[in-house]
Structures are given as structure tokens and as C-alpha cells.
Scaffold this active site. Structure first.
Site, PDB file in Angstrom:
ATOM      1  CG  HIS A  23      -1.962  -1.035   1.237  1.00  0.00           C
ATOM      2  ND1 HIS A  23      -3.243  -0.864   0.770  1.00  0.00           N
ATOM      3  CD2 HIS A  23      -1.887  -2.318   1.659  1.00  0.00           C
ATOM      4  CE1 HIS A  23      -3.914  -1.996   0.933  1.00  0.00           C
ATOM      5  NE2 HIS A  23      -3.109  -2.891   1.476  1.00  0.00           N
ATOM      6  CE  LYS A  33      -6.864  13.629   0.273  1.00  0.00           C
ATOM      7  NZ  LYS A  33      -6.822  12.528  -0.662  1.00  0.00           N
ATOM      8  NE  ARG A  34      -4.118   9.933  10.066  1.00  0.00           N
ATOM      9  CZ  ARG A  34      -3.684   8.996  10.899  1.00  0.00           C
ATOM     10  NH1 ARG A  34      -4.317   7.847  10.988  1.00  0.00           N
ATOM     11  NH2 ARG A  34      -2.625   9.199  11.667  1.00  0.00           N
ATOM     12  CE  LYS A  73      -2.728  10.652   3.127  1.00  0.00           C
ATOM     13  NZ  LYS A  73      -3.386   9.737   2.164  1.00  0.00           N
ATOM     14  CB  THR A 125     -10.307   4.552  -1.015  1.00  0.00           C
ATOM     15  OG1 THR A 125      -9.798   4.931   0.266  1.00  0.00           O
ATOM     16  CG2 THR A 125      -9.560   3.330  -1.510  1.00  0.00           C
ATOM     17  CE  LYS A 141     -14.338   5.742   1.140  1.00  0.00           C
ATOM     18  NZ  LYS A 141     -13.466   5.928   2.323  1.00  0.00           N
TER      19      LYS A 141
HETATM   20  C1  26Q Z   1       3.321   0.729  10.417  1.00  0.00           C
HETATM   21  C2  26Q Z   1       4.227   0.421  11.413  1.00  0.00           C
HETATM   22  C3  26Q Z   1       3.938   0.693  12.736  1.00  0.00           C
HETATM   23  C4  26Q Z   1       2.729   1.271  13.053  1.00  0.00           C
HETATM   24  C5  26Q Z   1       1.831   1.588  12.051  1.00  0.00           C
HETATM   25  C6  26Q Z   1       2.138   1.311  10.734  1.00  0.00           C
HETATM   26  C7  26Q Z   1       1.166   1.648   9.665  1.00  0.00           C
HETATM   27  C8  26Q Z   1      -0.201   1.691   9.917  1.00  0.00           C
HETATM   28  C9  26Q Z   1      -1.099   2.020   8.924  1.00  0.00           C
HETATM   29  C10 26Q Z   1       1.599   1.916   8.379  1.00  0.00           C
HETATM   30  C11 26Q Z   1       0.703   2.236   7.383  1.00  0.00           C
HETATM   31  C12 26Q Z   1      -0.665   2.289   7.649  1.00  0.00           C
HETATM   32  C13 26Q Z   1      -1.668   2.638   6.636  1.00  0.00           C
HETATM   33  C14 26Q Z   1      -1.412   2.915   5.388  1.00  0.00           C
HETATM   34  C15 26Q Z   1      -2.460   3.317   4.457  1.00  0.00           C
HETATM   35  O1  26Q Z   1      -3.586   3.589   4.844  1.00  0.00           O
HETATM   36  N1  26Q Z   1      -2.154   3.376   3.161  1.00  0.00           N
HETATM   37  C16 26Q Z   1      -3.142   3.763   2.184  1.00  0.00           C
HETATM   38  O2  26Q Z   1      -3.785   2.598   1.716  1.00  0.00           O
HETATM   39  C17 26Q Z   1      -4.876   2.909   0.885  1.00  0.00           C
HETATM   40  C18 26Q Z   1      -5.583   1.621   0.550  1.00  0.00           C
HETATM   41  O3  26Q Z   1      -4.830   0.877  -0.351  1.00  0.00           O
HETATM   42  C19 26Q Z   1      -4.425   3.676  -0.343  1.00  0.00           C
HETATM   43  O4  26Q Z   1      -5.568   4.059  -1.055  1.00  0.00           O
HETATM   44  C20 26Q Z   1      -3.617   4.900   0.057  1.00  0.00           C
HETATM   45  O5  26Q Z   1      -3.071   5.504  -1.097  1.00  0.00           O
HETATM   46  C21 26Q Z   1      -2.505   4.508   1.018  1.00  0.00           C
HETATM   47  O6  26Q Z   1      -1.829   5.659   1.481  1.00  0.00           O
END
Ligand code: 26Q
Length: 827
Positions: free
Chosen positions: A372, A563-564, A569, A671, A675
Site C-alpha cells: 500500500h 484524509k490523513r 498529500k 479511496t 467516494k
Molecule cells: C506501520 C508500522 C507501525 C505502526 C503503524 C504502521 C502503519 C499503519 C497504517 C503503516 C501504514 C498504515 C496505513 C497505510 C495506508 O492507509 N495506506 C493507504 O492505503 C490505501 C488503501 O490501499 C491507499 O488508497 C492509500 O493511497 C494509502 O496511502
């Protein structure tokens, strides 16, 4: 089974339920008085919500059990979606919609003197995710249930979900999200399927009864994993799949040992460590590496879930695993559950006595990995010393996987030591690290990105060595969203209009929306379309007034970025544009003005300094803009606090313009962009992630494109001079001047210097300055376009009409056709 029949304690003998409004009303009354024990009418709304939720849940139970039974009888292939995050949001409205009980429930509530909206609003969001990746998992399980695919979601039942965001003096403040405090109607605890999870200890070698040398994990401290199941209803098809979330608990044996040693309070206190594992979701959606608790969470999920799958296999097939890979597939949601690769190897070898080659043949045909992110800094790595201390037996296995893998490389590229070093699962250096993405690729038969550009860039860049080795593993699966929640549920008026016009097939076959195309030229239809959008904008305006105390005029263009908060972004670019508009108003450059209401929302990781500064900047700019009488209705800006799934259900139907403005090549897919498109917003965006595919579907003329391409971004870094760009652009120069003279930080000089420095830095990885001009120009085009309402509404209708590709029903069909190969299970 037979005893169930004898006692008649089975689903067939349970009293029938009525789906009439009277039946539902009776159910609500019964649960209110009998299940919840409420004896007075004036009690809190929450009891009323719960009574309704129990009533709706009753209607899922039978189908849930029948679905399980049908899966068992068919004993076909199954898939397991392993994810550290499931961002489910609220369940009640979705269940009512998917059961087709919308009308009856509304009437029942009306007859009982209750308000539907109020009941819905009582439910706490299940916020067990950060953002895109977690919400994707939630949309996936919805679509799988609707497609009748036998897919189980496995995750962690965090006691505390994503933090609640408050804004204090313009700054983000975090508050714990104790979402379970008032109970959770939707989960069922299943203590009988509890698993033991090992941590610590060491590996011991021994000779088994046949004299074969084997390994076992000894002296470990064990933790219990207790499953809680949530029903996942399909849309009007009686299929109900399962989301199984694990809660950690201390073992009794552990306590007893301590107790006998005479330290009872200490032993009870030791429960803590076990119970901490599922306590809280990590709130960073990019890297935060090396935290021991996070690795515990990952292994806890992986081990509990794989043991659960093996338990079911052995119950049905005994210890013969020859058909296991044909009948089971694990989809890894990013590298977070990747330790599963080593765990399945361990269980097959240590518990079920398979040889390495047999175990590897099964594992590497059973695991599939979804990536991702393209940001190299976000790729997970675990220090070997930490991994080895927590999971000693798994470290042995990772080393062995790596050794065999490196010798494969050596065979294919003899003497290419540099390649071995690059591709090694173990990164050498001051502290050795395990590269989880490499472990995932080596251990999986499928590796996919989440949009075409992202998948292309993966094989050209980050994973090019692996692509050279195994081109057949790599594939693309463009993300989607479920139109049930993101249109049918959250945008009722528009959905009704669409259904009245082309029928309701779109709810399960989103491509049917193409039939709306001719109606873009139908005056009567367009008039109704505008009325729906208007209604949705009024609803959002009410929410914005409640939450932010700012009045949004529904006649203005609603320009939205939620979004975050992340530098890539580029919420910052959005703010720069708002400051530019403000500057124009102050200069009197407002001929033919298009009024705008700009909404920005999202959470920043609590430790992400600059992201938090960006929130403060948005709030400070909003304060100035919203209180300047010269500005009036021409421009409003709000920072919407505590952005979450249930907020998006109000926000996305009301958007005119969707901001998808990441630096090209950085947003894997997005995503939220989908929406907004489904709900008839136009996108202003870069050629990044799924934006590219959105533009392909809707056509260039219905999309506001700007900015460098991913390829240009790569090249731009070498001779990037943002100060020259600013100096050469009068508008930009003035915006920077306002920022740097402290216009938005009157009482705190230098407050935003970290931000202005970042914009002016030659090393700005996000190239904010490089895209400023083309962004402002694209915004101007959007403003011009909005003035011609007739043409805007046409484009709006086209966006909805051409959004069919972005249903997770399509995404799941793609996964199933290319990766999982499951058969739908008919009840
Ligand atoms: C990693 C290590 C330790 C703690 C947390 C994490 C962690 C947690 C969540 C790393 C990444 C995430 C989330 C990533 C994320 O949401 N990525 C998004 O995924 C979407 C679905 O595929 C994409 O549409 C987005 O582009 C992408 O940024």
C-alpha cells in the site's frame, strides 16, 4: 450435531421472526424491557439504540449460522483477509440496508415515537483503523459477503481505536477512543476458540521418536487470544460472513505459578502485559518502526488467526495437509501481518511434523501480499535483536528462508554478491534488520499494488529486483469502495433518484450507472440532481455550523479535502490556494467571483510535528478569513475536527470539488477520491494513484488536472529552486509574504517558519512550490466552470455515471479471479 437435533436447540426450531414494522416494533420493545432491563421511558437514547440494534441483529443470526453451515458442507476453498486494521464505522444502518429492512424499520421507529437519525447517531464508530488501508479492509468484507465469497476477516479487537481529535487553540489534541464503553451489540465472544500465543523463551532441538532432529519453542510466556465475531451481511442475499477480532488475555497457568510462589498481587499485575497487546491501535499511518508492542500485536494476530484456520482444517480433514494450499489462501494487508509466513512454516513443521520443503510448498502457495505504499521510509523493518528476543523460533525460520532464498539468487545470478546484498531479507548494517516486504514477497505467490500506476512503479522501482526474479508474482488490483455504504446508505436522495431513473441494479452492479449518461441532458433529471446535491449541502452546512460555528452557504462551491494529514498529500498546497483567494479578495480582484466553502479534515499522527503545524495553520488562516468583513460569503475555510467514517457519510454526498492533490507518485491509490466521484463531485487532482484511472473513466474534460507527473517529479528534484519559482510568480510571492510577515500568527511570530522553510527548501520532497501555479490555474478553471451550473451538473452526473469501476465488488472479483479462485457459496 445429533444432540442439537435432539434438544431442538437449533436454528430451525428457533421461533420465526417477523420482518413487518409491527414485528420490528415488538422486537425493539422486548429487547428494551427484557434484554436491557429498562423500566422507564425517559432513559437515555443509548438504550433505545441498543434495543433497535439487538432487534436488527436477531435478523442476521439465522443467516449467519446458515452461511457457516453452507461453507462447511461445501468445504470449498476459503480466503482469510489478515489485517491489523478494520475501519468499520457504524454497523446499524448498514445492516438495515443490507437486510432490506429500511422502510419497516423507519415505520417501526415512527410508531414507537423514536427518531431514526437519532438512533443511528447513538452508535459509536468502530474506528479500528487509521485511514485508507483500514477502510479498504472494511469495504472488502462488505463486497465479499455481497458476492457470497467465503472470506473471513481476521484482526485485533483494540480496546481503544483511533484517537478522538479535538481542536484546542487551533491545535490537535488527542483523546482516547474507548469505543466499547457502552457495550458492543454486534460482537459475540467465542471463548471456545481461544488460542495460546507464545512470546519469548528460546528454541530447543531434540530427536523425535523416529530419530529426526526437530525444533521446539520452550520457556515461552503465553498469552491467550480470545475471538470476538462480528457478522458481515451481504446485500439482500442472506449471506453473512464473519469478521473475527482477537482480544488478548492472561493465561490462568501463568497466574497460578506466580501465586504458588507467594506473590499473588504481582501475578495479577502481570496480567497487564498480556492484556496490553490488544489495548490500543497504533495511530500512525506511515512508519513508526521498532516498537516492541507493535511487533507483539502483529505476531498475536498472525499466530491466533493461522492457528484458528489450522484448527478448522484438522477438525475437517485431520493432519493431512496435502490439499491445504488448494483450499486456503491468506491475503496480507500490507506487511503488517507478514510474520504469518514464518508462523505457518513453524506450525506445519513443529506442530504437524512436516519437512521444510513440504511446509514451504504449502506456505508459498497460500500467502498473497498487498503493498500500500511507495514511500521507502514507510517500508517495515524489524531489528533482528528485538525479533529474536520476542519470537526466537520465528527468527530461526526467517534466517532459513533467507539462506535458501539467497542461494536461489546465487544460482540465477552467479557471483552477483551485490544483488544478494540488495535482495537479502536481512539488511546488514549497524543493527541488522528484517525487511518485512521482502519476506512477504519471497513467501507469497502473489504481490499486488492498489492502483495501476502504483503497481507499475513498484516493479520499476522498489521491487525491481524481485520482479526480475519472479515477474509472474506481480499484479495490480485497483482499489474500490462499497457503493452500499458510500452511495445507497449515505446519499439516500440521490440513490432514490438513480433507482427511479434506471432501476436498482447499480447497488450490486455499479457499472449500471452508465445508463445515467443520457440523462445528463435531461432537464427534468438535472433539476432533481441539483435538488439532491442541495439537500446534501444543507445537511453538511448544519454539521459544520454545529462543529465549527461557521456558516456555509449552500450556494457556494463546496471544496473538500478529507484524509490523513501528511506532507505528501499536500494539504499545505490547498491552504496556499485559500490564502491566494483571500489575497485576491483583499486586493479587490473579485470580478465574477465564485464563492467557495473550503473544508479540510483529517488526523495527524500524534508524533508528526509538521503535520500538526499544518493543522494549526489551517485553523489560523480560517480564523482570519472567516472573520474578515471584506471576505463575507466569498470564502469560508474550516478545519473539520475528528474526521472519521461517520463524518465522511455526511461529507462526501455534499462535495462539489474533491481535492486529490498528492505529489505524483506518492499516493498509492486513494479511496476517498472514489467516494467523492460516486457522489457526483468533480476532482481536482494530480496524475497520481487511482486519480489516473478516475480521469480515464470520466474523461479529461470532466476532471481538473494539474501538476507534475510522477516521472517529472523524479527528475525535478535534481535542479529544484523553489525560491526562484516564488520570486517569479507575483501571486505566490504575495502568499508567502502573508505567511512570513505573521499575518496568520499575529501573537506568535515565527509560528509557521518550519512550514515556510519547508516550502522554500531545495530538498522539499513534496515539491509544493513546483505545483503551485498549475494548481491555482486549475482552481481558477474550476471556479469558472462552476459558474455555468448547467454544465457543472452535467459533469457531476458524468462523474457518478462513470464511477462503476471503483466498486469493491469489481475489486473483489479481480482478486478472486486472479489470486483467490474461490467459488461463491449458495445458501
Ligand atoms: C506501520 C508500522 C507501525 C505502526 C503503524 C504502521 C502503519 C499503519 C497504517 C503503516 C501504514 C498504515 C496505513 C497505510 C495506508 O492507509 N495506506 C493507504 O492505503 C490505501 C488503501 O490501499 C491507499 O488508497 C492509500 O493511497 C494509502 O496511502
Amino acid at each position: 450435531m445429533s444432540e442439537h437435533t435432539e434438544t431442538r436447540l437449533n436454528i430451525m426450531d428457533a421461533p420465526a421472526l417477523s420482518t413487518s414494522s409491527e414485528g420490528l416494533a415488538k422486537g425493539i420493545q422486548r429487547h428494551y424491557v427484557r434484554t436491557l432491563g429498562v423500566h422507564h421511558a425517559g432513559s437515555s437514547n443509548h438504550y433505545k439504540y441498543q434495543a433497535l440494534a439487538y432487534t436488527i441483529r436477531d435478523h442476521l443470526m439465522e443467516s449467519w449460522q446458515l452461511t457457516k453451515k453452507a461453507n462447511h458442507m461445501k468445504s470449498g476453498k476459503r480466503a482469510y483477509y489478515l489485517s491489523l486494521e478494520f475501519l468499520m464505522g457504524r454497523a446499524l444502518g448498514n445492516a438495515i440496508l443490507n437486510l432490506g429492512l429500511d422502510e419497516q424499520a423507519t415505520k417501526a421507529l415512527h410508531d414507537l415515537g423514536l427518531d431514526f437519525e437519532e438512533m443511528i447517531d447513538e452508535e459509536h464508530d468502530a474506528g479500528l483503523g487509521n485511514g485508507g488501508l483500514g477502510r479498504l479492509a472494511a469495504c472488502f468484507v462488505d463486497s465479499c459477503a455481497t458476492l457470497k465469497l467465503p472470506v473471513t476477516g481476521y484482526g485485533i479487537r483494540y480496546e481503544y481505536g483511533m484517537f478522538r481529535q479535538h481542536i484546542v487553540d487551533g491545535n490537535q489534541a488527542e483523546e482516547p477512543d474507548h469505543w466499547l464503553r457502552d457495550g458492543n451489540v454486534w460482537e459475540l465472544e467465542r471463548p471456545e476458540y481461544t488460542q495460546h500465543i507464545h512470546f519469548g523463551g528460546r528454541t530447543e532441538r531434540f530427536h523425535d521418536e523416529n530419530g529426526v532432529v526437530r525444533s521446539r519453542w520452550v520457556d515461552s510466556q503465553d498469552v491467550l487470544a480470545v475471538p470476538f465475531d462480528t457478522p458481515i451481511p451481504g446485500f439482500k442475499n442472506r449471506s453473512v460472513n464473519t469478521l473475527r477480532l482477537w482480544k488478548s488475555a492472561a493465561t490462568d497457568e501463568f497466574d497460578l505459578g506466580e501465586f504458588n510462589a507467594g506473590s499473588y498481587p504481582e501475578s495479577v499485575a502481570a496480567k497487564n502485559e498480556a492484556e496490553h497487546i490488544s489495548m490500543v491501535l497504533y495511530p500512525n499511518d506511515a512508519s513508526e518502526n521498532g516498537k516492541e508492542l507493535r511487533l507483539r500485536q502483529q505476531y498475536f494476530l498472525a499466530s491466533a488467526s493461522i492457528k484458528d484456520v489450522l484448527r478448522q482444517w484438522v477438525e475437517q480433514h485431520g493432519v493431512d495437509f496435502s490439499l491445504f494450499a488448494e483450499k486456503n489462501v491468506f491475503q496480507l494487508n500490507d506487511t503488517h501481518p507478514t510474520v504469518s509466513v514464518a508462523e505457518l512454516m513453524r506450525l506445519l513443521m513443529d506442530e504437524y511434523r512436516l519437512e521444510w520443503d513440504a511446509a514451504w510448498a504449502i506456505t508459498s502457495k497460500t500467502m498473497a501480499y498487498t503493498n500500500h505504499t511507495l514511500l521507502p521510509e514507510a517500508l517495515e523493518r524489524w531489528p533482528v535483536y528485538l525479533f529474536g528476543r520476542l519470537l526466537p523460533r520465528l527468527l530461526d525460520i526467517v534466517y532459513e528462508i533467507n539462506a535458501r532464498f539467497l542461494s536461489e539468487i546465487a544460482k540465477k545470478w552467479p557471483g552477483d554478491v551485490e544483488r544478494q546484498r540488495r535482495m537479502s531479507i536481512i539488511e546488514e548494517g549497524e543493527t541488522q534488520q528484517i525487511r518485512m516486504a521482502y519476506l512477504a514477497i519471497v513467501g507469497s505467490f502473489s504481490v499486488n499494488g492498489v492502483a495501476q500506476l502504483h503497481s507499475d512503479l513498484l516493479v520499476e522501482g522498489l521491487f525491481s529486483d524481485f520482479y526480475a526474479m519472479w515477474p509472474e508474482k506481480f499484479n495490480n488490483k485497483t482499489n474500490g469502495v462499497t457503493q452500499r455504504r458510500w452511495m445507497a446508505w449515505c446519499n439516500k436522495s440521490m440513490s432514490q433518484l438513480i433507482t427511479d431513473t434506471i432501476g436498482d441494479a447499480w447497488i450490486t452492479k455499479l457499472d449500471a450507472l452508465k445508463q445515467l449518461v443520457p440523462y445528463a441532458d435531461d432537464a427534468a433529471f438535472c433539476k432533481k440532481w441539483v435538488a439532491c446535491k442541495r439537500q446534501n449541502k444543507e445537511r453538511l452546512a448544519r454539521l459544520v455550523e454545529e462543529e465549527c460555528g461557521v456558516i456555509f452557504n449552500p450556494d457556494a462551491m463546496f471544496d473538500i479535502q478529507v484524509k490523513r494529514i501528511h506532507e505528501y498529500k499536500r494539504q499545505l498546497l490547498n491552504v496556499l490556494h485559500v490564502i491566494h483567494l483571500y489575497d485576491r479578495i483583499k486586493r479587490g480582484d473579485t470580478e465574477n467571483w465564485t464563492p467557495r466553502c473550503v473544508l479540510i479534515g483529517g488526523k495527524a499522527a500524534p508524533g508528526y510535528y509538521i503535520a500538526k503545524k499544518i493543522i494549526k495553520l489551517i485553523n489560523n488562516v480560517a480564523e482570519v478569513v472567516n472573520n474578515d468583513p471584506d471576505v463575507g460569503d466569498k470564502l469560508k475555510l474550516v478545519f473539520f475536527p475528528n474526521y472519521r467514517v461517520s463524518a465522511m457519510e455526511v461529507i462526501c454526498p455534499a462535495a462539489d470539488l474533491s481535492e486529490q492533490i498528492s505529489t505524483a507518485g506518492k499516493e498509492a491509490s486513494g479511496t476517498g477520491n472514489m467516494k467523492f466521484m460516486m457522489n457526483g463531485a468533480l476532482t481536482i487532482g494530480t496524475l497520481d494513484g487511482a486519480n489516473i484511472e478516475i480521469r480515464e473513466e470520466v474523461g479529461d474534460e470532466n476532471f481538473f488536472l494539474f501538476g507534475l507527473t510522477a516521472e517529472e517529479v523524479d527528475k525535478a528534484h535534481s535542479n529544484y529552486d523553489p525560491n526562484a519559482v516564488i520570486a517569479a510568480d507575483e501571486d505566490f510571492r504575495r502568499v508567502m509574504e502573508l505567511l512570513e510577515c505573521g499575518h496568520f500568527s499575529q501573537f506568535e511570530p515565527g509560528l509557521f517558519s518550519s512550514i515556510t522553510h519547508a516550502i522554500r527548501s531545495d530538498d522539499d520532497p513534496w515539491l509544493v512550490a513546483a505545483d503551485f501555479r498549475s494548481y491555482v490555474d486549475a482552481q481558477q478553471q474550476a471556479s469558472e466552470a462552476y459558474k455555468d451550473q448547467k454544465s457543472w451538473q452535467r459533469m457531476s452526473i458524468f462523474n457518478t455515471a462513470y464511477s462503476g469501476k471503483f466498486s469493491t465488488d469489481r475489486t473483489m472479483e479481480d482478486y478472486n479471479r486472479d489470486i483467490w479462485k474461490l467459488e461463491p457459496v449458495e445458501l
